[in-house]
Design an enzyme around this catalytic site. Sequence first.
Site, PDB file in Angstrom:
ATOM      1  N   PRO A  79      34.230   9.770  10.950  1.00 27.93           N
ATOM      2  CA  PRO A  79      33.209   8.739  10.900  1.00 27.93           C
ATOM      3  C   PRO A  79      32.658   8.324  12.264  1.00 27.93           C
ATOM      4  O   PRO A  79      33.405   8.180  13.229  1.00 27.93           O
ATOM      5  CB  PRO A  79      33.906   7.548  10.225  1.00 27.93           C
ATOM      6  N   ASN A  80      31.348   8.179  12.274  1.00 28.58           N
ATOM      7  CA  ASN A  80      30.578   7.662  13.417  1.00 28.58           C
ATOM      8  C   ASN A  80      30.417   8.660  14.567  1.00 28.58           C
ATOM      9  O   ASN A  80      29.675   8.393  15.507  1.00 28.58           O
ATOM     10  CB  ASN A  80      31.167   6.340  13.939  1.00 28.58           C
ATOM     11  N   GLU A 124      44.644  17.327  17.526  1.00 28.14           N
ATOM     12  CA  GLU A 124      43.929  16.048  17.415  1.00 28.14           C
ATOM     13  C   GLU A 124      43.187  15.799  18.720  1.00 28.14           C
ATOM     14  O   GLU A 124      43.771  15.953  19.805  1.00 28.14           O
ATOM     15  CB  GLU A 124      44.938  14.915  17.173  1.00 28.14           C
ATOM     16  N   ARG A 165      42.916   1.552  25.243  1.00 24.72           N
ATOM     17  CA  ARG A 165      42.021   0.690  24.459  1.00 24.72           C
ATOM     18  C   ARG A 165      42.859  -0.296  23.621  1.00 24.72           C
ATOM     19  O   ARG A 165      44.013  -0.554  23.946  1.00 24.72           O
ATOM     20  CB  ARG A 165      41.112   1.581  23.608  1.00 24.72           C
ATOM     21  N   ASP A 213      48.231  14.337   5.422  1.00 26.44           N
ATOM     22  CA  ASP A 213      48.796  15.205   4.366  1.00 26.44           C
ATOM     23  C   ASP A 213      48.003  16.499   4.240  1.00 26.44           C
ATOM     24  O   ASP A 213      48.583  17.573   4.050  1.00 26.44           O
ATOM     25  CB  ASP A 213      48.795  14.476   3.016  1.00 26.44           C
ATOM     26  N   ALA A 219      38.146   6.711  13.492  1.00 25.69           N
ATOM     27  CA  ALA A 219      39.048   5.603  13.145  1.00 25.69           C
ATOM     28  C   ALA A 219      40.089   6.010  12.109  1.00 25.69           C
ATOM     29  O   ALA A 219      41.196   5.454  12.086  1.00 25.69           O
ATOM     30  CB  ALA A 219      38.233   4.416  12.646  1.00 25.69           C
ATOM     31  N   ARG A 232      44.483   1.165  18.269  1.00 22.69           N
ATOM     32  CA  ARG A 232      44.119   2.577  18.475  1.00 22.69           C
ATOM     33  C   ARG A 232      45.271   3.382  19.086  1.00 22.69           C
ATOM     34  O   ARG A 232      45.135   4.568  19.348  1.00 22.69           O
ATOM     35  CB  ARG A 232      42.883   2.682  19.381  1.00 22.69           C
ATOM     36  N   ARG A 243      25.961   5.832  20.455  1.00 22.92           N
ATOM     37  CA  ARG A 243      26.893   4.781  20.078  1.00 22.92           C
ATOM     38  C   ARG A 243      27.768   4.403  21.286  1.00 22.92           C
ATOM     39  O   ARG A 243      28.356   5.283  21.922  1.00 22.92           O
ATOM     40  CB  ARG A 243      27.760   5.374  18.974  1.00 22.92           C
ATOM     41  N   HIS A 271      40.338  13.106  20.905  1.00 20.07           N
ATOM     42  CA  HIS A 271      39.536  11.883  21.006  1.00 20.07           C
ATOM     43  C   HIS A 271      38.706  11.968  22.271  1.00 20.07           C
ATOM     44  O   HIS A 271      39.181  12.453  23.310  1.00 20.07           O
ATOM     45  CB  HIS A 271      40.436  10.641  21.069  1.00 20.07           C
ATOM     46  N   LEU A 272      37.497  11.467  22.177  1.00 20.03           N
ATOM     47  CA  LEU A 272      36.629  11.390  23.351  1.00 20.03           C
ATOM     48  C   LEU A 272      37.218  10.412  24.360  1.00 20.03           C
ATOM     49  O   LEU A 272      37.293  10.694  25.562  1.00 20.03           O
ATOM     50  CB  LEU A 272      35.238  10.905  22.926  1.00 20.03           C
ATOM     51  N   SER A 273      37.614   9.253  23.865  1.00 16.08           N
ATOM     52  CA  SER A 273      38.115   8.190  24.746  1.00 16.08           C
ATOM     53  C   SER A 273      39.627   8.289  24.855  1.00 16.08           C
ATOM     54  O   SER A 273      40.300   8.912  24.007  1.00 16.08           O
ATOM     55  CB  SER A 273      37.721   6.823  24.169  1.00 16.08           C
ATOM     56  N   ASN A 307      38.768  15.476  15.272  1.00 17.86           N
ATOM     57  CA  ASN A 307      38.606  14.099  15.735  1.00 17.86           C
ATOM     58  C   ASN A 307      38.286  13.297  14.481  1.00 17.86           C
ATOM     59  O   ASN A 307      37.146  13.313  14.007  1.00 17.86           O
ATOM     60  CB  ASN A 307      37.480  13.991  16.761  1.00 17.86           C
ATOM     61  N   TYR A 350      31.770   6.282  24.924  1.00 27.29           N
ATOM     62  CA  TYR A 350      31.728   7.654  24.392  1.00 27.29           C
ATOM     63  C   TYR A 350      30.745   8.573  25.119  1.00 27.29           C
ATOM     64  O   TYR A 350      30.625   9.744  24.766  1.00 27.29           O
ATOM     65  CB  TYR A 350      31.400   7.614  22.892  1.00 27.29           C
TER      66      TYR A 350
HETATM   67  C1  DQA Z   1      37.623   8.118  18.743  1.00 26.55           C
HETATM   68  C2  DQA Z   1      38.598   6.962  18.982  1.00 26.55           C
HETATM   69  C3  DQA Z   1      38.770   6.140  17.717  1.00 26.55           C
HETATM   70  O1  DQA Z   1      39.649   5.049  17.961  1.00 26.55           O
HETATM   71  C4  DQA Z   1      37.433   5.598  17.253  1.00 26.55           C
HETATM   72  O2  DQA Z   1      37.594   4.901  16.027  1.00 26.55           O
HETATM   73  C5  DQA Z   1      36.383   6.633  17.156  1.00 26.55           C
HETATM   74  C6  DQA Z   1      36.292   7.631  18.209  1.00 26.55           C
HETATM   75  C7  DQA Z   1      37.358   8.901  20.055  1.00 26.55           C
HETATM   76  O3  DQA Z   1      36.892  10.037  19.940  1.00 26.55           O
HETATM   77  O4  DQA Z   1      37.571   8.390  21.151  1.00 26.55           O
HETATM   78  O5  DQA Z   1      35.543   6.606  16.264  1.00 26.55           O
HETATM   79  O6  DQA Z   1      38.208   9.015  17.819  1.00 26.55           O
END
Ligand code: DQA
Length: 142
Positions: free
Chosen positions: A9-10, A95, A104, A84, A74, A108, A17, A97-99, A71, A22
């Site tokens: 998501p997002n 896994e 944070r 699962d 959230a 998270r 965003r 993550h950008l950040s 990724n 990000y």
């Molecule tokens: C994220 C980190 C998550 O906590 C956040 O909800 C995102 C982006 C990242 O790529 O840093 O949507 O996955």
Amino acid sequence: MKISIINGPNLNLTGKREPEIYGTQSLESYFTVLAAAYPDVEFTFFQSNIEGEIVDEIQRAGFDADGIVINAGAYSHYSLAIADALRAVPAPAVEVHLSNVYNREPERHHSAIAPACVGMIAGFGPDSYRLAVEALDSMHNS
Ligand code: DQA
């Protein structure tokens, strides 16, 4: 080698965003450059804002690809369904993550999906994806 990149998501709004967190580059434009840098890797790119669609894609790609880069946005922090699904398929997953989620908010800091992955890369912006591809590539070739 086949690598499936799955975004939650997002992440479709990356570049627009919260750019202070990000960055300003869209993932679409980053993935074009990434695919060109790995001509021997067959990539699939998938993004959804819907948990069940991410589960469906893991079930589909996880029996076909040699590795998954995920990724889950959230959902990473609480989705047992995605964890699962990752456990249910043979493809190893990284896994990303950008950040740097660990500098944070505390909510998270927990990952529900990390135990279902071979490793985790966070904090390098879009380059987190390339580092995950590198890791899967060297695992595949060793
Ligand atoms: C994220 C980190 C998550 O906590 C956040 O909800 C995102 C982006 C990242 O790529 O840093 O949507 O996955």
